[in-house]
Write an enzyme that holds these catalytic residues in place. Structure first.
Site: not given
Length: 589
Positions: A94, A399, A442
């Site tokens: 983020d 991510h 993954d």
């Protein structure tokens, strides 16, 4: 030289204007000299490369108006330039700058350097480490308003947690300033202030910046004066359970920085009282101490105390705890299903530091750490290296908004991999397996297994340095795709650690000239052995068959064993007009 095709037993190099002679306009007029060839195989103990790679993750998470020049990543650029507090790092995948994990990360990175300075120096990695910790500390100082020797207010977070997490885009394209609120306090965030103080004091111990020490003292005084850790904006993301462990951690570093006995007294009082280990991850009681994490640094504080006092009874508390964790060299240590690799590698750091003082602690956990790191680096049933970009079998889809190449959740929805605009987040440690059986996928959408964060990499950097200090295995890469500064390493440091491959791994002008004067080639096997091959082969590109302009060598010519798995090949090439550069390719078999 005979024509060779690609196959299991053959290494072939395909020459083309685009891939081989970048920047050369008249191929038919160029005579080439193939001088060195390096083939690297996946290795479970390449600690030199591991140290180098894992620091690069932080270049990928830089924030501020100078990212374009400060980050070693070619694909990162300036972002969030209107933040009230410029600089620092995004927390994870983020774009929020959370104070608690940032302070923990910086202090832990400083700890690793403090304990294993020689590893960084020998591998030419000290300058990079210093640039990273200086950046953390500059942000902490910019987040602190001083009134004399006291703190009048402290910025503990930049960015709105939930609102930021509801958006998926690169940081460079996130221009909505309503998401970038800076949160200040004058009577809260004792835990964060203490972590900032620990990081600044450690940075002073390591590099001697007097301003760092001034701020460290003031933040520590603020922390023990306010004794409050609520910080509502951190909310569900990094809510702390207390501040005692953070203050003890800071006190230990301030004692090392100043020799002031009052800090030592505070540390001893905390570690020897019922406060020790009071923090608990997610409210759980882990025991006397806890695994080092953003929410509990009591284990690190206990190790510092033991180093300072040299007391056998202090060390015994540490080893009693570690004995319950560092148990099996054949089974993966999995403390929690979410982000297990971070706990594993940080436990390694704690165990390695304890082993460094084995004369006092009476314990050596280095074998356990070596086995656990091998599992992290691919010696597992999934054959996955959980450090991104390090090998061909590395996790590829963390991510992470900046690296993914997606510009919205709609684009990313139901995807496993990255978009065509994605990048390799070199050195990032993904969350890892959910259990000791290596349950893992993954996928960019799996934030439990594939999240990355500042605190995830904090332990593995120091653990890599610690393992290198013991085993001295591996070598650094001189060229890494997408990384500007991968060749920034001193010739002397490379010579000191990998004398047989100095010229192949260093790309300063002087070293490149030295390469041209010799023809040594090296090949690294899965076991870490080094092969050598002198090529010194002249090739007239214009005389190669127009339909098959390929040159190659048999693996056996380099001495590569049949059991080795080669994952990277590099060929150094010069032209009559001067240096061309290095061709690189990846091979899965």
């Amino acid at each position: 030289m005979k024509k060779i095709g690609l196959g299991k037993r053959v290494l072939a190099c395909v020459a083309s204007a685009a891939t081989l002679l970048t920047g050369t306009t008249a191929l038919s007029a160029v005579g080439m000299q193939v001088q060195t060839l390096t083939a690297s195989a996946a290795s479970y103990d390449n600690y030199a490369k591991l140290l180098q790679y894992t620091m690069y993750f932080y270049d990928g998470n830089m924030c501020g108006s100078d990212v374009g020049s400060a980050s070693q990543f070619t694909w990162r650029d300036n972002c969030h330039t209107a933040d009230e507090v410029d600089g620092g790092y995004h927390d994870a995948g983020d774009h929020v700058k959370f104070g608690l994990p940032a302070g923990y990360t910086a202090s832990t990175l400083g700890w690793g350097y403090y304990e294993y300075k020689d590893s960084y120096d020998a591998l030419g990695q000290t300058a990079h480490l210093k640039a990273l910790t200086d950046r953390f500390c500059d942000f902490f100082k910019a987040s602190t308003k001083l009134n004399g020797n006291d703190v009048s207010s402290l910025c503990y977070q930049v960015g709105k947690g939930q609102e930021d997490h509801d958006v998926w885009c690169s940081p460079e394209s996130q221009t909505d300033q309503s998401l970038r609120t800076a949160y200040w306090t004058s009577d809260d965030a004792s835990d964060i202030a203490a972590e900032y103080a620990a990081a600044l004091a450690a940075n002073y111990v390591n590099f001697g910046n007097e301003e760092d020490l001034t701020y460290a003292k003031a933040l520590y005084n603020y922390s023990i004066r306010t004794n409050k850790a609520e910080c509502p904006a951190a909310g569900n993301f990094y809510g702390s359970y207390d501040y005692y462990d953070d203050q003890a951690w800071a006190a230990g570093w301030l004692y090392l920085a100043t020799g002031d006995s009052s800090y030592k007294t505070f540390l001893n009082t905390f570690m020897n009282a019922s406060n020790a280990g009071k923090s608990g991850q997610s409210g759980c009681q882990w025991g006397v101490y806890s695994p080092m994490s953003w929410n509990n640094v009591s284990l690190g504080a206990a190790i510092l105390q033991s180093e300072i006092t040299g007391s056998g009874s202090d060390w015994s508390k540490v080893t009693t705890y570690l004995n319950g964790k560092c148990t099996s060299e054949s089974q993966y240590y999995c403390e929690a299903s979410w982000g297990s690799a971070r706990y594993n590698t940080t436990m390694q750091l704690a165990a390695l530091v304890t082993s460094k003082y084995s004369a006092q602690s009476g314990k050596d956990y280095s074998g356990w750490c070596k086995a656990q790191m091998a599992m992290i680096l691919g010696n597992n049933p999934k054959n996955v290296n959980f450090v991104v970009g390090m090998d061909s079998n590395s996790a590829k889809y963390p991510h992470h908004r900046a690296a993914s190449g997606y510009s919205s959740f709609d684009e990313m929805k139901n995807q496993t991999g990255y978009s065509a605009n994605g990048h390799t987040l070199v050195g990032a440690l993904v969350g890892g397996p959910a259990d000791a059986n290596f349950t893992y996928t993954d996928s960019v959408n799996d934030y439990e297994a594939n999240e990355v964060a500042l605190d995830y990499n904090a332990g593995i950097v120091g653990a890599a340095a610690g393992l290198y200090s013991i085993y001295k295995t591996g070598s650094i890469d001189s060229t890494i795709e997408g990384v500007n500064g991968s060749a920034v390493v001193t010739t002397e440091a490379t010579q000191a650690t990998t004398a047989s491959t100095t010229r192949a791994t260093t790309t300063t002008t002087k070293a490149t000239q030295a390469t041209q004067a010799t023809t040594q080639s090296s090949s690294t096997s899965s076991g870490g052995a080094t092969y050598s091959k002198n090529l010194n082969q002249a090739v007239d590109y214009d005389k190669l068959p127009a339909t098959d302009r390929m040159i190659g060598w048999s693996w056996k010519d380099l001495g590569v064993k049949p059991s080795d798995k080669v994952t990277k090949v590099a060929v150094n090439i010069t032209a009559k007009s001067g240096e061309i550069g290095k061709w690189q390719g990846a091979f899965g078999s």
